[in-house]
Design an enzyme around this catalytic site. Sequence first.
Site, PDB file in Angstrom:
ATOM      1  N   GLU A 125       0.938  -1.210  -0.025  1.00 48.99           N
ATOM      2  CA  GLU A 125       0.061   0.121   0.007  1.00 48.99           C
ATOM      3  C   GLU A 125       0.989   1.105  -0.125  1.00 48.99           C
ATOM      4  OE1 GLU A 125      -3.457   0.122   2.676  1.00 48.99           O
ATOM      5  OE2 GLU A 125      -3.409  -1.908   2.845  1.00 48.99           O
ATOM      6  N   HIS A 240      -8.204   9.929   3.381  1.00 43.49           N
ATOM      7  CA  HIS A 240      -7.779   8.659   2.281  1.00 43.49           C
ATOM      8  C   HIS A 240      -8.036   9.233   0.949  1.00 43.49           C
ATOM      9  CE1 HIS A 240      -7.642   4.815   0.520  1.00 43.49           C
ATOM     10  NE2 HIS A 240      -7.319   4.356   1.468  1.00 43.49           N
ATOM     11  N   ARG A 288      -0.315   8.859   1.972  1.00 43.19           N
ATOM     12  CA  ARG A 288      -1.782   9.402   1.526  1.00 43.19           C
ATOM     13  C   ARG A 288      -1.701  11.035   1.584  1.00 43.19           C
ATOM     14  NH1 ARG A 288      -5.049   5.079   5.311  1.00 43.19           N
ATOM     15  NH2 ARG A 288      -4.155   3.369   4.045  1.00 43.19           N
ATOM     16  N   HIS A 349     -10.482   9.792   7.003  1.00 39.90           N
ATOM     17  CA  HIS A 349     -10.383   8.412   7.417  1.00 39.90           C
ATOM     18  C   HIS A 349      -9.933   7.970   8.447  1.00 39.90           C
ATOM     19  CE1 HIS A 349      -9.805   4.352   6.106  1.00 39.90           C
ATOM     20  NE2 HIS A 349      -8.347   4.471   6.341  1.00 39.90           N
ATOM     21  N   ARG A 384      -0.263   8.846   9.094  1.00 34.97           N
ATOM     22  CA  ARG A 384      -0.063   7.335   9.557  1.00 34.97           C
ATOM     23  C   ARG A 384       0.340   6.474   8.074  1.00 34.97           C
ATOM     24  NH1 ARG A 384      -3.597   3.047   8.747  1.00 34.97           N
ATOM     25  NH2 ARG A 384      -5.634   4.521   8.423  1.00 34.97           N
TER      26      ARG A 384
HETATM   27  C1  SIN Z   1      -7.020   1.127   2.842  1.00 34.23           C
HETATM   28  O1  SIN Z   1      -7.297  -0.152   2.738  1.00 34.23           O
HETATM   29  O2  SIN Z   1      -6.644   1.655   1.894  1.00 34.23           O
HETATM   30  C2  SIN Z   1      -7.176   1.470   4.023  1.00 34.23           C
HETATM   31  C3  SIN Z   1      -6.125   0.737   5.220  1.00 34.23           C
HETATM   32  C4  SIN Z   1      -5.607   1.891   6.334  1.00 34.23           C
HETATM   33  O3  SIN Z   1      -6.282   2.540   6.507  1.00 34.23           O
HETATM   34  O4  SIN Z   1      -4.628   1.405   6.493  1.00 34.23           O
END
Ligand code: SIN
Length: 513
Positions: A125, A240, A288, A349, A384
Amino acid sequence: MRRFLFSVNGQLDAYDYDVIIVGTGIAGLYSALNIDDRLQVAVITKANIDESNSYYAQGGIAAVMSKDDNFAGHIEDTLRAGAGLCKPEAVKVLVEEGPENIRELIKMNVPFDINEDGDLQITREGGHHMRRIVHCGGDATGRETTAQLGNIALTRENLHFFFGSYLVDIVTDEKGAAGVVIHIGDDYQFIRARNIILATGGIGQVYDYTTNPLGSIGDGIAAAARAGAIVKDMELVQFHPTTLISDGKQQRLFLISEAVRGEGAILRNNRGEAFMKGKHELADLAPRDIVTRFIIEELKKTGDNKVYLDAGSMSREFFSERFPTIFAECEKRGLHLTDDYIPVRPAQHYLMGGIVTDTDGRTNIPGLYACGECAETGIHGANRLASNSLLECLVFGRRAARDINAAMKTQFIAGKEFSISTEMFCETVPVEELNSIEREMKHIMTSAAGPVRHTAEMAAAMERLDGIYAGLKDKKLDTPYAFKVFNMNAVCRMIMSGAIARKESVGSHYVVD
Ligand code: SIN
């Protein structure tokens, strides 16, 4: 600040426990399961086990589980995403205790996805320089983990669940934490214990647009602050980049997990341009806050209200198997994946700030602990890193429980009643007025405390939020809805005053002027 929400002069029914845990997301359930089973635990939750930020988490849990990975890499990515505001010693604990907690979940039969060789499937991610995220049910990590921990917890004889109960206030005395007042049915009860773990989650519902469920308004944080706990960095709110655009107002926006970009999807504007290319060394997988700001810039340039996720590099079969929840939701809304682009935009988020704790979850009030999203351990800094949040719930939930087990503070044997005298107020606030205050506060936060902030707008917002407080502070609050609106105001004021006080842009706090 007003000390108690409720007005009582007299006695409440009192019930004695060794430990109180407030919240049934992963932090609450996992800490409950780690409490010594000789201790009697009251688990307080205003909803059910299937309504928490943990439950809706899609992506997974970040942890060093592959032989190609190492602690130094995970620490480095966490510190870099946190933009200089992380506490390195807390990050070290988070990362180094990650793998043992994942192994613990495996022993508890949490159904992690595995590949054809029987090894854990590991994805990537934003902000991670390598694949490091384990997951369940494709994109249903939160749901699967919460459900399994909940199943086990419901069978434990020392865990006593109070469903549908609202945390009103935390009571303290000269020794520290002394218990909580809850509203249950139409009544108040005093749950007495010397150890209290707050695992009450996030604050997303103080905004118009959020991925958080309805209960996420920060009542644990507000109650802790009233009791004298130190709360910090509330202005550090994460947005997010990719929530699914919907017609009409939705109370909780549907997330398109970052793992979709981790598997190769890219962001495009309405001219089809892949606008993250060349903007950051990780392009679409930049942290993010950075992706969110580039999306906002793109929206300004194009005049559109959305950008698009192009998942065309994945086959329809792969996507539907890897992301079954997202696939089903997109198909339900008429999108044919992976030919169609997915329309997305940023939304609130996660909260990086919260109740300040040490690495054992201890706050400044003896016996009061916090873990999960409501806590500020210093691991997230100003932004985060993806999928460190469920990891945080595990590592610090278990640490808080172990700290309590080590001390084994004895139970109160103090009779069946509890006398308390709070300030008495008479005039209540009509529901319609509470409704209108709630709506107004959400608009204020959305426009003045979003991903891009302006000094003058924040000052005006603060003035109005203080005005709302002035109108509420001497009123009788006697329903969960009135408590909620009052707590929302407290949380909004903490976010806004923090945003005004932090003069320099850092991570998720970005002030243009
Ligand atoms: C996501 O799946 O993009 C969110 C997971 C997270 O907030 O770490």
